[in-house]
Design a protein around this motif. Structure first.
Motif, PDB file in Angstrom:
ATOM      1  N   VAL A 162     -92.469  27.713  70.421  1.00 37.11           N
ATOM      2  CA  VAL A 162     -93.681  28.371  70.934  1.00 37.11           C
ATOM      3  C   VAL A 162     -93.320  29.477  71.924  1.00 37.11           C
ATOM      4  CG1 VAL A 162     -95.786  28.018  72.279  1.00 37.11           C
ATOM      5  CG2 VAL A 162     -95.082  26.314  70.577  1.00 37.11           C
ATOM      6  N   GLY A 163     -93.957  30.628  71.770  1.00 41.33           N
ATOM      7  CA  GLY A 163     -93.875  31.721  72.735  1.00 41.33           C
ATOM      8  C   GLY A 163     -95.267  32.299  72.895  1.00 41.33           C
ATOM      9  N   GLY A 164     -95.634  32.665  74.107  1.00 46.76           N
ATOM     10  CA  GLY A 164     -96.929  33.298  74.333  1.00 46.76           C
ATOM     11  C   GLY A 164     -98.126  32.408  74.020  1.00 46.76           C
ATOM     12  N   TYR A 165     -97.911  31.110  73.953  1.00 44.52           N
ATOM     13  CA  TYR A 165     -98.945  30.144  73.521  1.00 44.52           C
ATOM     14  C   TYR A 165     -99.483  30.473  72.132  1.00 44.52           C
ATOM     15  CZ  TYR A 165     -98.785  27.812  78.005  1.00 44.52           C
ATOM     16  OH  TYR A 165     -98.361  27.099  79.103  1.00 44.52           O
ATOM     17  N   THR A 203     -88.881  27.561  75.837  1.00 37.39           N
ATOM     18  CA  THR A 203     -88.791  28.717  76.730  1.00 37.39           C
ATOM     19  C   THR A 203     -90.173  29.312  76.956  1.00 37.39           C
ATOM     20  OG1 THR A 203     -86.570  29.235  75.928  1.00 37.39           O
ATOM     21  CG2 THR A 203     -87.779  31.033  76.964  1.00 37.39           C
ATOM     22  N   SER A 204     -90.458  29.624  78.206  1.00 32.16           N
ATOM     23  CA  SER A 204     -91.700  30.308  78.577  1.00 32.16           C
ATOM     24  C   SER A 204     -92.915  29.411  78.288  1.00 32.16           C
ATOM     25  CB  SER A 204     -91.772  31.649  77.861  1.00 32.16           C
ATOM     26  OG  SER A 204     -92.791  32.416  78.405  1.00 32.16           O
ATOM     27  N   ALA A 205     -93.847  29.841  77.416  1.00 32.98           N
ATOM     28  CA  ALA A 205     -94.931  28.930  77.062  1.00 32.98           C
ATOM     29  C   ALA A 205     -94.316  27.670  76.433  1.00 32.98           C
ATOM     30  CB  ALA A 205     -95.893  29.592  76.083  1.00 32.98           C
ATOM     31  N   GLY A 206     -93.251  27.854  75.668  1.00 37.21           N
ATOM     32  CA  GLY A 206     -92.530  26.718  75.084  1.00 37.21           C
ATOM     33  C   GLY A 206     -91.839  25.874  76.146  1.00 37.21           C
ATOM     34  N   MET A 260     -97.828  41.289  73.664  1.00 36.16           N
ATOM     35  CA  MET A 260     -96.373  41.177  73.750  1.00 36.16           C
ATOM     36  C   MET A 260     -95.910  40.149  74.766  1.00 36.16           C
ATOM     37  SD  MET A 260     -95.326  45.074  73.393  1.00 36.16           S
ATOM     38  CE  MET A 260     -95.956  46.039  72.050  1.00 36.16           C
ATOM     39  N   LEU A 261     -96.792  39.254  75.156  1.00 40.68           N
ATOM     40  CA  LEU A 261     -96.398  38.224  76.117  1.00 40.68           C
ATOM     41  C   LEU A 261     -95.294  37.341  75.543  1.00 40.68           C
ATOM     42  CD1 LEU A 261     -99.761  37.044  77.638  1.00 40.68           C
ATOM     43  CD2 LEU A 261     -97.906  38.269  78.751  1.00 40.68           C
ATOM     44  N   ASP A 262     -95.366  37.148  74.239  1.00 42.07           N
ATOM     45  CA  ASP A 262     -94.412  36.301  73.542  1.00 42.07           C
ATOM     46  C   ASP A 262     -92.976  36.761  73.826  1.00 42.07           C
ATOM     47  OD1 ASP A 262     -92.920  34.969  71.693  1.00 42.07           O
ATOM     48  OD2 ASP A 262     -94.372  35.222  70.067  1.00 42.07           O
ATOM     49  N   TYR A 263     -92.122  35.854  74.305  1.00 44.01           N
ATOM     50  CA  TYR A 263     -90.756  36.255  74.635  1.00 44.01           C
ATOM     51  C   TYR A 263     -89.916  36.531  73.399  1.00 44.01           C
ATOM     52  CZ  TYR A 263     -89.082  31.602  73.441  1.00 44.01           C
ATOM     53  OH  TYR A 263     -88.774  30.470  72.767  1.00 44.01           O
ATOM     54  N   HIS A 264     -90.436  36.186  72.212  1.00 48.82           N
ATOM     55  CA  HIS A 264     -89.675  36.431  70.985  1.00 48.82           C
ATOM     56  C   HIS A 264     -89.690  37.907  70.591  1.00 48.82           C
ATOM     57  CE1 HIS A 264     -89.096  32.260  69.936  1.00 48.82           C
ATOM     58  NE2 HIS A 264     -90.381  32.033  70.136  1.00 48.82           N
ATOM     59  N   GLN A 270     -95.108  42.495  87.371  1.00 52.87           N
ATOM     60  CA  GLN A 270     -95.331  42.764  85.950  1.00 52.87           C
ATOM     61  C   GLN A 270     -96.793  42.564  85.563  1.00 52.87           C
ATOM     62  OE1 GLN A 270     -92.703  40.711  82.940  1.00 52.87           O
ATOM     63  NE2 GLN A 270     -94.694  40.085  82.153  1.00 52.87           N
ATOM     64  N   LYS A 271     -97.497  41.768  86.376  1.00 56.08           N
ATOM     65  CA  LYS A 271     -98.883  41.456  86.014  1.00 56.08           C
ATOM     66  C   LYS A 271     -99.828  41.913  87.122  1.00 56.08           C
ATOM     67  CE  LYS A 271     -97.515  37.723  83.008  1.00 56.08           C
ATOM     68  NZ  LYS A 271     -97.597  36.338  82.583  1.00 56.08           N
ATOM     69  N   LEU A 272    -101.049  42.190  86.764  1.00 52.56           N
ATOM     70  CA  LEU A 272    -102.053  42.609  87.731  1.00 52.56           C
ATOM     71  C   LEU A 272    -102.759  41.390  88.311  1.00 52.56           C
ATOM     72  CD1 LEU A 272    -101.361  45.221  86.216  1.00 52.56           C
ATOM     73  CD2 LEU A 272    -103.765  45.860  86.362  1.00 52.56           C
ATOM     74  N   GLY A 289    -103.384  36.082  77.537  1.00 57.98           N
ATOM     75  CA  GLY A 289    -102.983  35.053  76.584  1.00 57.98           C
ATOM     76  C   GLY A 289    -103.469  33.681  77.020  1.00 57.98           C
ATOM     77  N   GLU A 290    -103.455  33.445  78.338  1.00 61.45           N
ATOM     78  CA  GLU A 290    -103.891  32.138  78.852  1.00 61.45           C
ATOM     79  C   GLU A 290    -105.407  31.984  78.712  1.00 61.45           C
ATOM     80  OE1 GLU A 290    -101.724  34.159  80.333  1.00 61.45           O
ATOM     81  OE2 GLU A 290     -99.904  32.947  80.147  1.00 61.45           O
ATOM     82  N   ASN A 291    -106.175  33.081  78.912  1.00 61.00           N
ATOM     83  CA  ASN A 291    -107.617  33.001  78.662  1.00 61.00           C
ATOM     84  C   ASN A 291    -107.868  32.628  77.201  1.00 61.00           C
ATOM     85  OD1 ASN A 291    -107.901  35.685  80.913  1.00 61.00           O
ATOM     86  ND2 ASN A 291    -108.902  33.726  81.239  1.00 61.00           N
ATOM     87  N   ARG A 311     -90.194  37.939  86.045  1.00 60.42           N
ATOM     88  CA  ARG A 311     -91.425  38.380  86.720  1.00 60.42           C
ATOM     89  C   ARG A 311     -92.662  37.883  85.998  1.00 60.42           C
ATOM     90  NH1 ARG A 311     -90.958  44.066  86.434  1.00 60.42           N
ATOM     91  NH2 ARG A 311     -91.510  43.876  84.259  1.00 60.42           N
ATOM     92  N   ASP A 312     -92.460  37.014  85.014  1.00 61.98           N
ATOM     93  CA  ASP A 312     -93.611  36.577  84.215  1.00 61.98           C
ATOM     94  C   ASP A 312     -94.486  35.567  84.933  1.00 61.98           C
ATOM     95  OD1 ASP A 312     -91.954  37.941  82.153  1.00 61.98           O
ATOM     96  OD2 ASP A 312     -93.526  37.187  80.825  1.00 61.98           O
ATOM     97  N   THR A 313     -93.891  34.810  85.849  1.00 57.00           N
ATOM     98  CA  THR A 313     -94.694  33.944  86.717  1.00 57.00           C
ATOM     99  C   THR A 313     -93.956  33.874  88.056  1.00 57.00           C
ATOM    100  OG1 THR A 313     -95.974  31.877  86.787  1.00 57.00           O
ATOM    101  CG2 THR A 313     -93.665  31.668  86.127  1.00 57.00           C
TER     102      THR A 313
HETATM  103  C1  DHB Z   1     -95.159  33.972  77.769  1.00 56.36           C
HETATM  104  C2  DHB Z   1     -94.988  34.980  78.697  1.00 56.36           C
HETATM  105  C3  DHB Z   1     -95.982  35.223  79.604  1.00 56.36           C
HETATM  106  O1  DHB Z   1     -95.862  36.199  80.537  1.00 56.36           O
HETATM  107  C4  DHB Z   1     -97.150  34.459  79.592  1.00 56.36           C
HETATM  108  O2  DHB Z   1     -98.111  34.724  80.480  1.00 56.36           O
HETATM  109  C5  DHB Z   1     -97.297  33.435  78.666  1.00 56.36           C
HETATM  110  C6  DHB Z   1     -96.301  33.182  77.763  1.00 56.36           C
HETATM  111  C7  DHB Z   1     -94.075  33.694  76.784  1.00 56.36           C
HETATM  112  O3  DHB Z   1     -93.138  34.508  76.695  1.00 56.36           O
HETATM  113  O4  DHB Z   1     -94.133  32.663  76.105  1.00 56.36           O
END
Ligand code: DHB
Length: 505
Positions: A103-106, A189-192, A260-264, A379-381, A393-395, A455-457
């Protein structure tokens, strides 16, 4: 076919036959029993050695699937385990089971294969096989999954429910499958990474039962032994406030397109600066974070005093985060010094010349926190996870069958610029590992990695997860922030499997 493989095949056929006959006697009509005859064979190479394996691919792991593109699992088993052999000191009875999600980016993730990782990098699953582990890589529905009618079928909590169902499938077949189902080690990784942590935290919690029942998951336990967690995008209820607490007064950003949130995928960045309104929102969110930290009632590791935090970032949590980052820098410098080559000397000089690194008159190195965060960069507002426009993506994760985007924090709902509704608080709870540590059968071992360039979280998110796993669930936690590593995973496979061997042997 040579003589040896013929002999192996007939031996396996005999084994499978026994399994089949016992299966039909005991489990008539049980669609969740694994067909041990349905495999292909292959070999992969890892660091110069060849590993022969059996592949069981495309196994639907629930009795009433919603989406068979995603509710499937691929299982890879070293062939040696069908021949009474050993790999890396493990046997068919003792081999741990590596359980990587994709899983990436949910977003939805398909069952993992043995193909190389991003950019041709080494596959964690191949490394797992080489280390004698059985690999079981589940697919899972995600926030964009829809059925033929356009109904969303993968909104929260579908992804975690699917991973739990896959764990249950493995336990349901433990008498047939090589590998020890008491040694399941998840990876993501990430969402995963967040899902790996949540799976590890929430073992056997009754909260997920209705969802598991609905998809026909096996009636088995779903607790796991250990979790490998890379840069988890977790604790979403507090991720907005943590992000602003860290990046408050850093008003220039390089933002990522939502798709493009997905780290893949390759990540494209757009530069900009916060507006006055966004800066005001940042301050509002930032000041809510310390109260949350203080409500956790965590202790400072080693001295056992209460871990507290405040608006000016002079509390113990901030010190802890900066200590992790400084330790990582110091380790990097020692590594370069030990290396001693001209190239390492040059790298060290470049590193020490960075604007946020200070060297005092005694040669003591430290980091200027504000300058460091400026260098890392926002990276995020504000409203980074639950945005006032409800468009992250989370919404989307917290939507439902017919609504794509929802809010999941009271503050964003109250200040919303759209008519997006609030997600069901029970569902929001189901997605956060922090809610289950100490309240479920959590994994005993955790390895959490979060790079110093991520910088993603906010850094506070993985740090609080590590502390909570240790202090609330009594787990043994290996936490480290590797130097200069951006939002990514599976970059230190040798160390990952050294850890696996330590906890399993
Ligand atoms: C991923 C990255 C993010 O910045 C986010 O908010 C959610 C998921 C990811 O890469 O999976």
């Amino acid at each position: 076919m040579n003589l040896l493989s013929k002999a192996i095949l007939s031996a396996t056929a005999a084994l499978a036959l026994t399994a089949t006959s016992c299966q039909s006697a005991k489990f008539t009509g049980d669609t969740l029993r694994m067909d041990m005859n349905a495999y292909t064979e292959g070999t992969v190479s890892y660091k110069g050695s060849e590993i022969a394996y059996r592949a069981y691919e495309g196994i639907v792991y629930v009795a009433s699937p919603v989406d068979t593109d995603y509710q499937t699992m691929n299982i890879y088993i070293p062939s040696a385990y069908f021949e009474g052999g050993e790999v890396n000191g493990y046997t068919a009875k003792t081999a741990p089971i590596f359980f990587p999600n994709t899983v990436g980016g949910y977003m939805p993730g398909k069952a993992g294969t043995l193909a190389p990782g991003m950019g041709g990098s080494e596959s964690a699953s191949v490394a797992a096989l080489a280390n004698g582990l059985v690999v079981a890589s589940p697919g899972a529905r995600g926030r964009t999954t829809q059925n033929a009618n356009g109904t969303f079928t993968g909104k929260a909590p579908a992804c975690i429910v699917d991973l739990k169902a896959a764990v249950r499938y493995l336990r349901h077949n433990k008498d047939l499958l090589p590998g020890d189902t008491e040694k399941i080690i998840s990876n993501g990784t990430s969402a995963g990474g967040s899902l790996s942590a949540l799976l590890a935290a929430s073992g056997n919690s009754k909260d997920y039962e209705p969802y598991l029942k609905a998809i026909g998951a096996a009636s088995e336990r779903d607790d796991i032994f250990a979790a490998s967690v890379y840069c988890p995008i977790t604790n979403l209820e507090n991720a907005n406030t943590a992000y602003e607490w860290q990046f408050e007064n850093h008003n220039d950003y390089q933002k990522m397109d939502i798709t493009m949130l997905d780290y893949h995928v390759e990540r494209k960045l757009t530069k900009g600066s916060l507006t006055e309104e966004e800066i005001a929102l940042s301050h509002e969110l930032a000041k809510q974070f310390p109260e949350y930290v203080n409500s956790l009632a965590l202790s400072v590791p080693k001295n056992n005093t209460k871990l507290t935090e405040n608006d000016s970032k002079t509390g113990e949590l901030n010190s802890l985060i900066m200590n992790y980052i400084e330790d990582s820098l110091k380790n990097k410098i020692s590594e370069l010094e030990k290396d001693g080559t001209a190239d390492s000397e040059k790298k060290k000089a470049e590193l020490l010349a960075r604007p946020y690194i200070k060297t005092d008159s005694n040669g003591k190195i430290s980091i200027d926190q504000f300058a460091f965060m400026e260098y890392i960069g926002r990276q995020k507002l504000p409203g980074a996870f639950d945005s006032l426009n409800a468009n992250t993506g989370e919404n989307s994760l917290f939507g439902d069958e017919t609504t794509d985007f929802k809010h999941f924090t009271e503050y964003a709902l109250k200040n919303s610029k759209t008519n997006a509704p609030m997600a069901d608080s029970k569902i929001v709870k189901l997605m956060n590992a922090m809610n289950y540590l100490g309240n479920a059968q959590s994994a005993r071992y955790w390895r959490i990695r979060h790079g110093t360039s991520d910088r993603d979280t906010a850094f506070a998110i993985p740090v609080l997860l590590a502390l909570s796993a240790e202090q609330k669930a009594g787990a043994t936690v290996d936490f480290y922030m590797p130097w200069d590593v951006p939002h990514s995973g599976d970059y230190d496979l040798e160390e990952l499997f050294a850890w696996v061997n330590t906890i399993c042997k």
